[in-house]
Design an enzyme around this catalytic site. Structure first.
Site, short mmCIF file in Angstrom:
data_model
loop_
_atom_site.label_atom_id
_atom_site.label_comp_id
_atom_site.label_asym_id
_atom_site.label_seq_id
_atom_site.Cartn_x
_atom_site.Cartn_y
_atom_site.Cartn_z
N GLY A 42 6.94 70.62 68.87
CA GLY A 42 7.70 69.88 67.84
C GLY A 42 9.33 70.22 68.25
O GLY A 42 9.51 70.16 69.25
N GLU A 43 9.76 70.68 67.36
CA GLU A 43 11.38 70.94 67.55
C GLU A 43 11.31 72.45 66.93
O GLU A 43 11.49 72.84 65.89
CB GLU A 43 12.06 70.13 66.71
N SER A 44 11.79 73.44 67.83
CA SER A 44 11.53 74.78 67.75
C SER A 44 12.80 75.20 66.81
O SER A 44 12.52 76.03 65.76
CB SER A 44 11.89 75.67 68.83
N CYS A 73 4.76 74.32 73.82
CA CYS A 73 6.05 73.87 73.95
C CYS A 73 7.21 74.42 72.92
O CYS A 73 7.41 75.61 73.12
CB CYS A 73 6.02 72.28 73.69
N ARG A 100 15.23 76.04 77.18
CA ARG A 100 15.05 74.68 76.43
C ARG A 100 15.39 73.65 77.17
O ARG A 100 16.43 73.56 77.72
CB ARG A 100 15.82 74.74 75.10
N ILE A 122 6.91 66.90 77.11
CA ILE A 122 7.84 66.34 76.40
C ILE A 122 9.05 67.17 75.76
O ILE A 122 9.09 68.08 75.25
CB ILE A 122 7.01 65.73 74.88
N ARG A 123 10.21 66.59 76.50
CA ARG A 123 11.36 67.58 76.13
C ARG A 123 11.24 69.11 76.53
O ARG A 123 11.41 69.81 75.70
CB ARG A 123 12.07 67.26 75.03
N HIS A 158 1.80 69.63 76.58
CA HIS A 158 1.10 69.48 75.60
C HIS A 158 -0.28 68.84 76.25
O HIS A 158 -0.28 67.94 76.57
CB HIS A 158 1.57 68.08 74.53
N GLU A 160 -2.90 68.16 74.01
CA GLU A 160 -3.59 67.59 72.64
C GLU A 160 -3.51 66.14 72.78
O GLU A 160 -4.15 65.60 71.96
CB GLU A 160 -3.40 68.12 71.51
N1 GLN Z 1 12.63 70.42 73.11
C1 GLN Z 1 11.87 71.05 72.06
C2 GLN Z 1 12.54 72.22 71.49
O1 GLN Z 1 13.55 72.82 72.10
C3 GLN Z 1 10.44 71.21 72.30
C4 GLN Z 1 9.79 69.77 72.45
C5 GLN Z 1 8.34 69.91 72.39
O2 GLN Z 1 7.97 70.94 71.61
N2 GLN Z 1 7.57 69.07 72.67
O3 GLN Z 1 12.20 72.93 70.48
#
Ligand code: GLN
Length: 181
Positions: A42-44, A73, A100, A122-123, A158, A160
């Protein structure tokens, strides 16, 4: 599954295909009812904000100390000892340094085969350093992407999103949970 933010529900069929029970947890009270935790992608930064807002730092620290944990991630970023690009707070569950968005902005997302299974970056963060006692379970493009120390695991990708249940990574984690129980 820590269900504050991110890719939570997609884990359910993988976990159930391993014969384990899935639960989405959000509060310190919920944590008491699970044998292990998965921190989703997700987004940390958003996850950190929610952890602080709901005052979950101490409860999570205790969970991490006592149960198997797998960070995916953004979850792997929360578990790292040191975070760069930019620096941010983390729980230091695994002695690794993680950068990151380490694959560059141009690589929003890409697929790869890990253990003959299709996974998604993903990123994704990049593990730039890890202590000698951390086992590398898989590498991709010359960097470790799946690592383990004892009952703590991180993957920068990921697994999943692929609908072939269960993924080898879920299987590996649930086997570990069953062994630790
Ligand atoms: N770029 C996101 C972060 O820094 C991580 C991306 C992800 O969890 N798919 O949190």
């Amino acid at each position: 599954m820590l269900a504050l933010q991110g890719a939570v529900d997609l884990h359910k069929p993988h976990i159930e295909a391993c014969g384990a029970e899935y639960a989405a947890v959000k509060t310190a009270k919920d944590f008491g009812g699970v044998d292990a935790l998965i921190l989703p992608g997700g987004e940390s930064t958003t996850m950190l904000k929610l952890i602080e807002r709901f005052e979950l730092w101490d409860a999570l620290t205790e969970q991490f100390a006592t149960k198997p944990v797998w960070g995916i991630c953004a979850g792997s970023i929360l578990m790292a000892e040191k975070v760069t690009n930019p620096e941010q707070k983390s729980f230091g569950v695994l002695p690794i340094t993680i950068q990151r968005n380490g694959y560059g902005r141009q690589l929003e997302s890409h697929h790869a085969q890990i253990n003959d299974y299709e996974v998604s970056f993903i990123r994704a963060p990049l593990v730039t350093d890890s202590a000698d006692n951390v086992e590398v379970l898989a590498e991709y493009d010359g960097a470790p992407v799946w690592l383990q120390k004892g009952s703590k695991i991180v993957s920068t990708f990921h697994p999943e999103l692929t609908k072939d249940y269960p993924s080898p990574m879920h299987k590996h984690f649930i086997d570990l949970v069953n062994k630790s129980a």
